[in-house]
Write a protein that holds these residues in place. Sequence first.
Motif, PDB file in Angstrom:
ATOM      1  N   THR A 109       4.809   2.215  -9.150  1.00  0.00           N
ATOM      2  CA  THR A 109       4.460   0.920  -9.718  1.00  0.00           C
ATOM      3  C   THR A 109       5.170   0.717 -11.049  1.00  0.00           C
ATOM      4  OG1 THR A 109       2.308   0.845  -8.623  1.00  0.00           O
ATOM      5  CG2 THR A 109       2.573  -0.465 -10.633  1.00  0.00           C
ATOM      6  N   GLN A 111       0.834  -1.197   0.000  1.00  0.00           N
ATOM      7  CA  GLN A 111       0.000   0.000   0.000  1.00  0.00           C
ATOM      8  C   GLN A 111       0.871   1.250   0.000  1.00  0.00           C
ATOM      9  OE1 GLN A 111      -2.811  -0.414   3.279  1.00  0.00           O
ATOM     10  NE2 GLN A 111      -4.346  -1.163   1.828  1.00  0.00           N
ATOM     11  N   ALA A 112       0.302   2.330  -0.479  1.00  0.00           N
ATOM     12  CA  ALA A 112       1.008   3.602  -0.487  1.00  0.00           C
ATOM     13  C   ALA A 112       1.501   3.934   0.918  1.00  0.00           C
ATOM     14  CB  ALA A 112       0.103   4.711  -1.004  1.00  0.00           C
ATOM     15  N   LYS A 161       4.775   5.272  -3.469  1.00  0.00           N
ATOM     16  CA  LYS A 161       3.613   5.942  -4.059  1.00  0.00           C
ATOM     17  C   LYS A 161       3.075   5.091  -5.200  1.00  0.00           C
ATOM     18  CE  LYS A 161       5.858  10.421  -3.291  1.00  0.00           C
ATOM     19  NZ  LYS A 161       6.338  11.674  -3.942  1.00  0.00           N
ATOM     20  N   PRO A 162       1.813   5.254  -5.554  1.00  0.00           N
ATOM     21  CA  PRO A 162       1.265   4.493  -6.696  1.00  0.00           C
ATOM     22  C   PRO A 162       2.081   4.690  -7.979  1.00  0.00           C
ATOM     23  CG  PRO A 162      -0.513   5.442  -5.435  1.00  0.00           C
ATOM     24  CD  PRO A 162       0.757   5.994  -4.854  1.00  0.00           C
ATOM     25  N   GLU A 163       2.640   5.868  -8.162  1.00  0.00           N
ATOM     26  CA  GLU A 163       3.430   6.126  -9.371  1.00  0.00           C
ATOM     27  C   GLU A 163       4.778   5.400  -9.373  1.00  0.00           C
ATOM     28  OE1 GLU A 163       2.018   8.400  -7.362  1.00  0.00           O
ATOM     29  OE2 GLU A 163       3.286  10.191  -7.129  1.00  0.00           O
ATOM     30  N   SER A 200      -0.495   0.266  -4.262  1.00  0.00           N
ATOM     31  CA  SER A 200      -1.903   0.619  -4.340  1.00  0.00           C
ATOM     32  C   SER A 200      -2.207   1.809  -3.434  1.00  0.00           C
ATOM     33  CB  SER A 200      -2.769  -0.570  -3.961  1.00  0.00           C
ATOM     34  OG  SER A 200      -2.462  -1.012  -2.653  1.00  0.00           O
ATOM     35  N   SER A 201      -3.193   2.579  -3.855  1.00  0.00           N
ATOM     36  CA  SER A 201      -3.550   3.789  -3.084  1.00  0.00           C
ATOM     37  C   SER A 201      -4.588   3.478  -2.026  1.00  0.00           C
ATOM     38  CB  SER A 201      -4.070   4.859  -4.027  1.00  0.00           C
ATOM     39  OG  SER A 201      -5.167   4.371  -4.762  1.00  0.00           O
TER      40      SER A 201
END
Length: 123
Positions: free
Chosen positions: A91, A13-14, A87-89, A122-123
């Motif tokens: 990924t 998770q984030a 962070k999701p970015e 994931s956020s």
Amino acid sequence: QVQLVESGGGSVQAGGSLRLSCAASGRTFSRYALGWFRQAPGKEREFVAHISSNGGRTHSADSVKGRFTISRDNAKNTVYLQMNSLKPEDTAVYYCAAQFAGNANRAEDYEYWGQGTQVTVSS
């Protein structure tokens, strides 16, 4: 010849953390500088971090500075990427690579590559 095998990827998770490892074969490991790159779906491979052959110098991309740390243990023929505050970015598939010389930020200047390990945030 250097063979590289990444491990440590996964889903988080984030805000979480992961540590990637890249184990190398060959007795010349300590002669090579090492880098981490990543590639997200539909995007070009991008530089993440680099460490000199003796571990004395490191630098990283602005997008991960202060969150990711590259290190190496030449006795274990292994390079690491500690990733915090994910962070999701972030990924992407993460690759380690070895270079004898050249521009640390350019993927074209690396001679050997691992197969990659997936990191999903994931956020």
